[in-house]
Scaffold this motif. Structure first.
Motif, short mmCIF file in Angstrom:
data_model
loop_
_atom_site.label_atom_id
_atom_site.label_comp_id
_atom_site.label_asym_id
_atom_site.label_seq_id
_atom_site.Cartn_x
_atom_site.Cartn_y
_atom_site.Cartn_z
N UNK A 100 -2.12 12.31 6.89
CA UNK A 100 -2.26 13.31 7.96
C UNK A 100 -3.70 13.79 8.06
N UNK A 101 -4.35 14.02 6.94
CA UNK A 101 -5.76 14.45 6.96
C UNK A 101 -6.64 13.39 7.61
N UNK A 102 -6.36 12.12 7.36
CA UNK A 102 -7.10 11.04 8.00
C UNK A 102 -6.86 11.07 9.51
N UNK A 103 -5.64 11.35 9.90
CA UNK A 103 -5.33 11.46 11.33
C UNK A 103 -6.10 12.62 11.96
N UNK A 104 -6.14 13.77 11.31
CA UNK A 104 -6.86 14.93 11.83
C UNK A 104 -8.35 14.60 11.96
N UNK A 139 0.83 -1.22 0.00
CA UNK A 139 0.00 0.00 0.00
C UNK A 139 0.86 1.25 0.00
N UNK A 140 0.29 2.29 -0.62
CA UNK A 140 0.95 3.60 -0.66
C UNK A 140 -0.13 4.64 -0.40
N UNK A 141 0.11 5.50 0.61
CA UNK A 141 -0.84 6.56 0.93
C UNK A 141 -0.06 7.87 0.95
N UNK A 142 -0.53 8.88 0.18
CA UNK A 142 0.16 10.17 0.21
C UNK A 142 0.23 10.72 1.64
N UNK A 143 1.35 11.35 1.96
CA UNK A 143 1.56 11.88 3.32
C UNK A 143 0.44 12.82 3.73
N UNK A 144 0.02 13.70 2.84
CA UNK A 144 -1.05 14.65 3.20
C UNK A 144 -2.35 13.93 3.46
N UNK A 192 8.30 6.58 4.67
CA UNK A 192 7.86 7.69 3.83
C UNK A 192 8.81 7.74 2.64
N UNK A 193 8.25 7.56 1.45
CA UNK A 193 9.06 7.52 0.23
C UNK A 193 8.39 8.39 -0.82
N UNK A 194 9.08 9.45 -1.22
CA UNK A 194 8.60 10.36 -2.27
C UNK A 194 7.19 10.89 -1.96
N UNK A 195 7.01 11.31 -0.73
CA UNK A 195 5.74 11.93 -0.35
C UNK A 195 4.62 10.95 -0.09
N UNK A 196 4.94 9.65 0.04
CA UNK A 196 3.92 8.65 0.31
C UNK A 196 4.38 7.73 1.44
N UNK A 197 3.41 7.35 2.26
CA UNK A 197 3.68 6.37 3.30
C UNK A 197 3.48 4.99 2.69
N UNK A 198 4.42 4.11 2.95
CA UNK A 198 4.28 2.73 2.49
C UNK A 198 4.19 1.82 3.70
#
Length: 140
Positions: free
Chosen positions: A91-95, A83-88, A125-131
């Motif tokens: 974070x938005x899911x966390x908020x 899975x790959x989830x963009x960092x933003x 975190x790789x290239x702006x995505x969480x793996x």
């Protein structure tokens, strides 16, 4: 029996009363000293508690921040090595999670710092995505 000399009896009573008065004064002094010591100890304890609160509050706040991120990790994320989830988006899911659960959201930098140290599996975190994790959908 000879009647006691009235003056001697009065002098004896007077001496006894003076002794009792002296004993009462000493007792009063002891009580006053005791309360003064208690008052001073209370002031010192209040000062110590104030210092403890100032020192421990940041530690408690840090624990609350970690606990919120840990709960998000446990309740919202599913381990998925592909899975790959963009960092933003993460974070938005966390908020959103914090708002829904009444927690205080931390800044994104703090979130990413703590989140990157989670384990089983460890996110990267790789290239702006969480793996390593995907977000749980509403149906899961």
């Amino acid at each position: 029996m000879e009647p006691a000399d009235p003056l001697t009896d009065q002098e004896k009573k007077l001496k006894d009363l003076e002794q009792e008065l002296n004993d009462l004064r000493q007792g009063l002094t002891l009580v006053a000293d005791y309360y003064r010591d208690i008052e001073e100890a209370t002031r010192q304890q209040d000062a110590s508690e104030t210092i403890d609160e100032e020192l421990l509050k940041p530690l408690v706040d840090d624990d609350l921040e970690f606990e919120g991120i840990w709960k998000f990790h446990e309740e919202i994320l599913i381990a998925d090595p592909a899975a790959r989830v963009p960092c933003t988006q993460m974070y938005e899911a966390f908020v959103r999670f914090c708002k829904e659960t009444g927690r205080q959201a931390v800044e994104q930098d703090a979130f990413e710092f703590v989140f990157s140290r989670m384990q089983n599996p460890e996110p990267a975190c790789d290239r702006g995505e969480w793996t390593g994790y995907r977000l749980r959908s509403a149906g899961n």
